[in-house]
Design an enzyme around this catalytic site. Structure first.
Site, PDB file in Angstrom:
ATOM      1  CB  SER A   1       4.970   5.034   4.340  1.00 23.14           C
ATOM      2  OG  SER A   1       5.328   5.932   5.337  1.00 23.14           O
TER       3      SER A   1
ATOM      4  CG  ASP B   1      -2.982   3.152   6.797  1.00 21.22           C
ATOM      5  OD1 ASP B   1      -2.958   2.666   5.562  1.00 21.22           O
ATOM      6  OD2 ASP B   1      -3.594   4.276   7.118  1.00 21.22           O
TER       7      ASP B   1
ATOM      8  CG  HIS C   1      -0.586   6.120   4.770  1.00 24.40           C
ATOM      9  ND1 HIS C   1      -1.968   6.167   5.071  1.00 24.40           N
ATOM     10  CD2 HIS C   1      -0.002   6.621   5.704  1.00 24.40           C
ATOM     11  CE1 HIS C   1      -2.326   6.771   5.934  1.00 24.40           C
ATOM     12  NE2 HIS C   1      -1.129   7.316   6.447  1.00 24.40           N
TER      13      HIS C   1
ATOM     14  CG  ASN D   1      -1.846   1.196   1.469  1.00 25.94           C
ATOM     15  OD1 ASN D   1      -2.161   1.528   0.461  1.00 25.94           O
ATOM     16  ND2 ASN D   1      -1.872   1.719   2.693  1.00 25.94           N
TER      17      ASN D   1
HETATM   18  C1  GRF Z   1      -2.693   8.721  -2.509  1.00 28.02           C
HETATM   19  O1  GRF Z   1      -2.385   9.690  -1.743  1.00 28.02           O
HETATM   20  C2  GRF Z   1      -2.314   7.369  -1.455  1.00 28.02           C
HETATM   21  O2  GRF Z   1      -1.592   7.611  -0.501  1.00 28.02           O
HETATM   22  C3  GRF Z   1      -3.562   7.246  -0.480  1.00 28.02           C
HETATM   23  O3  GRF Z   1      -4.624   7.461  -1.559  1.00 28.02           O
HETATM   24  C4  GRF Z   1      -4.203   8.376  -2.510  1.00 28.02           C
HETATM   25  C5  GRF Z   1      -4.794   8.090  -3.837  1.00 28.02           C
HETATM   26  O4  GRF Z   1      -4.478   8.609  -4.838  1.00 28.02           O
HETATM   27  N1  GRF Z   1      -3.654   5.860  -0.263  1.00 28.02           N
HETATM   28  P1  GRF Z   1      -4.886   8.242  -6.302  1.00 28.02           P
HETATM   29  O5  GRF Z   1      -6.217   7.813  -6.388  1.00 28.02           O
HETATM   30  O6  GRF Z   1      -3.639   7.275  -6.685  1.00 28.02           O
HETATM   31  O7  GRF Z   1      -4.526   9.535  -7.117  1.00 28.02           O
END
Ligand code: GRF
Length: 220
Positions: free
Chosen positions: A140, A149, A113, A111
């Site tokens: 991260s 997370d 984050h 993932n």
């Molecule tokens: C990202 O900032 C990620 O860190 C979080 O959700 C957001 C997704 O953005 N988990 P996108 O849909 O890839 O533009």
């Protein structure tokens, strides 16, 4: 297409800018992977259009079409497994995966984050970092476990928090480094520089041209 490339299933809920970054890095030869499936929990996820435009298989598995969370989790796992991915990438997937999904792909779900975990898990990470008075935040990439997370961190990149920043401004700044770091981590996994398993092993050297990346050798 490079048939040796790491086969990915990418899960999204929204815009899909990280999916776009992965596809761009693959096209540019910077990420030895191929996206076999894009899965979403929302039919209106804008990122699905990216998959359609490129002829990548996609599917929507909605929570509300299932009797409960467990049934949804199993259905999501089964649909992902059909693509036989070597790695599952959560790229803005906004739901917590359940035990059935994680058991189907043990230690092989990652993932991205928008914080320097373990600080600021959850859905409002940029806002939380600002509210806490941080001067630095970042992103991260971590292995997904049953928590929110909480899994082992593979790599991180830092960005400054500027005076007067709003959450949206900080999130946009963080996303710019997400778009570099996530494909970089996928490539490192494809090349065996990161070994996923019961014990995470990171063998890649930090990028000598950048102070941003934390992909570096374990101390042991
Ligand atoms: C990202 O900032 C990620 O860190 C979080 O959700 C957001 C997704 O953005 N988990 P996108 O849909 O890839 O533009």
């Amino acid at each position: 297409m490079d048939e040796r490339a790491l086969k990915l299933a990418v899960l999204i809920s929204g815009r899909g800018s990280n999916l776009a970054a992965i596809l761009h890095a693959i096209d540019a030869g910077r990420c030895s992977a191929r996206v076999a499936l894009v899965l979403s929990d929302r039919p209106d996820a804008a990122g699905l259009a990216l998959a359609h435009a490129r002829g990548i298989a996609s599917a929507v598995v909605r929570l509300q079409d299932h009797v409960d969370r467990g049934a949804w989790d199993s259905a999501l796992a089964s649909r992902a497994a059909e693509a036989e991915p070597e790695l599952v990438v959560l790229a803005g997937f906004m739901r917590v995966l359940g035990p059935a999904f994680l058991a189907r792909f043990p230690h092989h779900v990652i993932n991205v984050h928008p914080s320097l975990l373990p600080l600021f898990p959850g859905k409002s990470a940029p806002q939380d970092a600002i509210a806490a008075g941080m001067r630095v935040s970042g992103c991260s990439v971590h292995v997904v476990d049953s928590g929110v997370d909480t899994g082992p961190v593979i790599a991180q990149a830092a960005v400054p928090i500027l005076p007067g920043d709003h959450a949206e401004q900080l999130h946009a700044r963080i996303q710019r480094v997400e778009h570099v770091l996530l494909p970089r981590v996928i490539d490192a996994i494809a090349r065996g520089q990161v070994a996923l398993g019961p014990e995470l092993r990171v063998h890649a050297q930090a990028d000598p041209d950048s102070t941003l990346y934390s992909l570096q050798e374990n101390a042991d």
